[in-house]
Design a protein around this motif. Structure first.
Motif, PDB file in Angstrom:
ATOM      1  N   MET A 105      -4.320  16.872  21.585  1.00 18.51           N
ATOM      2  CA  MET A 105      -3.821  15.822  22.488  1.00 18.51           C
ATOM      3  C   MET A 105      -2.580  16.301  23.234  1.00 18.51           C
ATOM      4  O   MET A 105      -2.381  15.953  24.401  1.00 18.51           O
ATOM      5  CB  MET A 105      -3.540  14.543  21.690  1.00 18.51           C
ATOM      6  N   ASN A 106      -1.757  17.117  22.554  1.00 24.55           N
ATOM      7  CA  ASN A 106      -0.600  17.696  23.245  1.00 24.55           C
ATOM      8  C   ASN A 106      -1.042  18.618  24.381  1.00 24.55           C
ATOM      9  O   ASN A 106      -0.392  18.696  25.417  1.00 24.55           O
ATOM     10  CB  ASN A 106       0.284  18.469  22.262  1.00 24.55           C
ATOM     11  N   TYR A 107      -2.142  19.314  24.173  1.00 21.96           N
ATOM     12  CA  TYR A 107      -2.710  20.162  25.236  1.00 21.96           C
ATOM     13  C   TYR A 107      -3.469  19.334  26.285  1.00 21.96           C
ATOM     14  O   TYR A 107      -3.901  19.865  27.298  1.00 21.96           O
ATOM     15  CB  TYR A 107      -3.764  21.106  24.657  1.00 21.96           C
ATOM     16  N   PRO A 136      -1.725   8.547  27.302  1.00 23.78           N
ATOM     17  CA  PRO A 136      -1.579   7.265  26.587  1.00 23.78           C
ATOM     18  C   PRO A 136      -2.829   6.897  25.794  1.00 23.78           C
ATOM     19  O   PRO A 136      -3.949   7.243  26.179  1.00 23.78           O
ATOM     20  CB  PRO A 136      -1.361   6.254  27.715  1.00 23.78           C
ATOM     21  N   PHE A 137      -2.621   6.214  24.695  1.00 22.40           N
ATOM     22  CA  PHE A 137      -3.747   5.711  23.879  1.00 22.40           C
ATOM     23  C   PHE A 137      -3.276   4.482  23.124  1.00 22.40           C
ATOM     24  O   PHE A 137      -2.074   4.246  22.999  1.00 22.40           O
ATOM     25  CB  PHE A 137      -4.243   6.787  22.908  1.00 22.40           C
ATOM     26  N   MET A 183       2.971  20.168  26.564  1.00 21.94           N
ATOM     27  CA  MET A 183       2.660  18.921  27.257  1.00 21.94           C
ATOM     28  C   MET A 183       2.732  17.753  26.292  1.00 21.94           C
ATOM     29  O   MET A 183       2.879  17.940  25.100  1.00 21.94           O
ATOM     30  CB  MET A 183       1.256  19.007  27.842  1.00 21.94           C
ATOM     31  N   LYS A 184       2.593  16.561  26.831  1.00 20.50           N
ATOM     32  CA  LYS A 184       2.621  15.360  26.002  1.00 20.50           C
ATOM     33  C   LYS A 184       1.248  14.703  26.041  1.00 20.50           C
ATOM     34  O   LYS A 184       0.539  14.791  27.043  1.00 20.50           O
ATOM     35  CB  LYS A 184       3.669  14.383  26.546  1.00 20.50           C
ATOM     36  N   PRO A 185       0.887  13.995  24.976  1.00 21.11           N
ATOM     37  CA  PRO A 185      -0.430  13.338  24.940  1.00 21.11           C
ATOM     38  C   PRO A 185      -0.566  12.273  26.029  1.00 21.11           C
ATOM     39  O   PRO A 185       0.427  11.656  26.421  1.00 21.11           O
ATOM     40  CB  PRO A 185      -0.471  12.669  23.565  1.00 21.11           C
ATOM     41  N   GLN A 218      -3.386  17.502  12.354  1.00 17.97           N
ATOM     42  CA  GLN A 218      -2.950  18.890  12.546  1.00 17.97           C
ATOM     43  C   GLN A 218      -3.866  19.660  13.501  1.00 17.97           C
ATOM     44  O   GLN A 218      -3.542  20.775  13.914  1.00 17.97           O
ATOM     45  CB  GLN A 218      -2.822  19.613  11.205  1.00 17.97           C
ATOM     46  N   VAL A 243      -3.759  16.106  17.056  1.00 19.91           N
ATOM     47  CA  VAL A 243      -2.538  15.890  17.847  1.00 19.91           C
ATOM     48  C   VAL A 243      -2.227  17.127  18.675  1.00 19.91           C
ATOM     49  O   VAL A 243      -1.777  17.035  19.811  1.00 19.91           O
ATOM     50  CB  VAL A 243      -1.351  15.475  16.944  1.00 19.91           C
ATOM     51  N   LEU A 244      -2.537  18.283  18.117  1.00 18.39           N
ATOM     52  CA  LEU A 244      -2.277  19.488  18.906  1.00 18.39           C
ATOM     53  C   LEU A 244      -3.187  19.534  20.131  1.00 18.39           C
ATOM     54  O   LEU A 244      -2.747  19.867  21.230  1.00 18.39           O
ATOM     55  CB  LEU A 244      -2.395  20.724  17.998  1.00 18.39           C
TER      56      LEU A 244
END
Ligand SMILES: Cc1cc2nc3c(=O)[nH]c(=O)nc-3n(C[C@H](O)[C@H](O)[C@H](O)COP(=O)(O)OP(=O)(O)OC[C@H]3O[C@@H](n4cnc5c(N)ncnc54)[C@H](O)[C@@H]3O)c2cc1C
Ligand code: FES
Ligand code: FES
Lengths: 285, 161
Positions: A39-41, A5-6, A1-3, A33, A36-37
């Motif tokens: 946030m990707n989830y 918005p922020f 997935m993608k983060p 590390q 961001v992972l």
């Protein structure tokens, strides 16, 4: 997935970071590390990130008297290339090789790992065993917290959301200290299932002080006081090591449910790893 | 969310982009620069398919935002061949170090970064193994990849044992 918005701000100074955090909806971006992972989830959706990667001076490691100060942007990799001298440096070097992979270690930071407080992370147990101190800076000023009071539960620490973890201070290991580290994990690439850190100081052939830390053996990093007590005043021989291993497993560890293991297995593993860490300390120094 | 003006320097060439802060470097390379050689597998740091060099260091481009990379020198697999194949590319081909090729750009950049920093890594079996565990390959097994990296370091001609 993608983060999700922020908003993004790149800080240039510690004051910038503290000012940005004051709004209560901003999070620090260090090595990214873990953050961001997540946030990707989309298990984390911070409204705003303050990036500390361009703050001058945040990457310093400094020895002052009997302590070594580590700043918020000291990456795991620094401990592989001898940033910290002496036996303390040797211990950190032995541990860091077990943290993730080289390309993760070029970005991830020690303080990021402490702030994240993953239950199976190595650094939190290292600083707990060594009795380090942490400095937190927020709009309300600067305060110092002992490592033993910092970790509250998996992913929970005493840091308030508006505080920057500004430094950790590790005590230098005294002359005559031998070190060991033993870890158990299911594959080379996974997080530790359990790990044990040991730093034992010998004077006239007897243990004058000991620091033993357990990774993932309770709901927070453990300083294994009973195991340490089992060693004090004795030579670091087979019976002493066996007593410490038993104490670590039966008294210090307080394991909870984990995937792939049961409680008896976890206690048994704590005993085995404590013995291995102490054996490594007395044979390899 | 407002886009931020960001200049990425990729393989020596500047790309002026307007990207949202949430754009990872991997997505910016693929979607905005059109450099689809960098692959995305897991997007959580585990597989290494997205490995690129940022200021000479191998990093996971899925765990870095493009806006963090202004002023950085980024190198991707597209920049490896400079007229002729890079020695690692030759060695990967000679050693059959790829099948489907999905993981290959990541392994190439991981290895280029490591060899440029210290070619001696191939002489330390333990360090080389540790380096190569950084990335996942689902096809070939790692032995061919290991042999290719050793060959590319100049220790042994590719294709010979
Ligand atoms: C594939 C993979 C394998 C891994 N394996 C391991 C492993 O075996 N052992 C291990 O310990 N770790 C492992 N990690 C995690 C890694 O060590 C991370 O670097 C670390 O957990 C977080 O550090 P960071 O600098 O990347 O922090 P970030 O991801 O930037 O931040 C993590 C959290 O801490 C906060 N934070 C960071 N710095 C500060 C600060 N100075 N003040 C206040 N808050 C702050 C952030 O806001 C965020 O909430 C692994 C990661 C990956 C992707
Ligand atoms: S896509 Fe980045 S590590 Fe898998
Ligand atoms: S060649 Fe197919 S994943 Fe590596």
């Amino acid at each position: 997935m993608k983060p999700a918005p922020f908003e993004y701000v790149a800080a240039r100074s510690a004051d910038d970071v503290v000012a940005a955090l004051a709004d209560g909806r901003t999070e620090v971006l260090a090595g990214g590390q873990s953050l961001v992972l997540e946030m990707n989830y989309r298990t984390r959706r911070p409204a705003r990130l303050v990036d500390i990667n361009r703050v001058p001076g945040f990457d310093t490691v400094e020895a002052i008297g009997d302590t070594v100060r580590i700043g918020p942007l000291v990456r795991h990799q620094a401990f592989e290339s001898g940033a910290v001298p002496g036996q303390l440096g040797a211990l950190l070097h032995r541990v860091v090789r077990h943290i993730a992979h080289p390309p993760i270690r070029t970005r991830g930071t020690m303080l990021g790992s402490l702030a994240y407080a993953h239950p199976a992370a190595e650094w939190p147990a290292v600083i707990t065993a060594l009795g380090a101190e942490l400095d937190l800076v927020g709009a309300g000023g600067r305060r110092t917290v002992a490592a033993g009071d910092f970790f509250l539960a998996p992913f929970r620490t005493a840091r308030r959301p508006d505080e920057l973890l500004a430094e950790v201070r590790l005590p230098v290991l005294p002359a005559g200290t031998v070190i060991g580290f033993a870890e158990h994990r299911r594959t080379h690439a996974s997080f530790a299932q359990l790990a044990v850190i040991a730093a034992v100081t010998l004077a006239d052939g007897r243990v004058s002080s000991a620091s033993i830390g357990l990774v993932n053996a309770a709901d927070r990093p453990v300083r294994a006081r009973a195991a340490e007590a089992a060693l004090l005043g004795r030579p670091l021989d087979d019976p002493a090591v066996a007593a410490a291993a038993r104490a670590a497993a039966e008294q210090d560890a307080d394991p909870g449910p984990q995937p792939y293991t049961d409680l008896a297995y976890q206690r048994h593993t704590v005993a085995v790893l404590t013995r291995r860490a102490l054996d490594q300390a007395r044979t390899e120094g | 969310m407002t886009a931020l003006r960001t200049t990425l320097t990729v393989n020596g060439r500047p790309y002026d982009l307007d990207v949202e802060p949430r754009r990872t470097l991997a997505d910016a390379l693929r979607e905005d620069c059109g450099l689809t050689g960098t692959h995305l597998g897991c997007e959580h740091g585990v597989c290494g398919a997205c490995t690129v060099l940022v200021d000479g260091q191998a990093v996971r481009s899925c765990l870095l935002f493009a806006v963090q990379c202004t002023d950085a020198e980024i190198r991707t697999v597209e920049g490896l061949a400079d007229g002729a194949e890079h020695p690692l590319q030759t060695a990967f081909s000679a050693e059959h170090a790829l099948q489907c090729g999905f993981c290959t750009p990541g392994f190439l950049m991981l290895a280029v970064g490591a060899l440029e920093k210290d070619p001696g890594v191939v002489r330390d079996a333990e360090r080389l193994r540790e380096l190569l565990t950084s990335n996942l390959c689902r096809c070939t097994g790692y032995e061919a990849i290991r042999r290719a990296v050793v060959a590319a370091a100049g220790d042994r001609p590719a294709g010979e044992d």
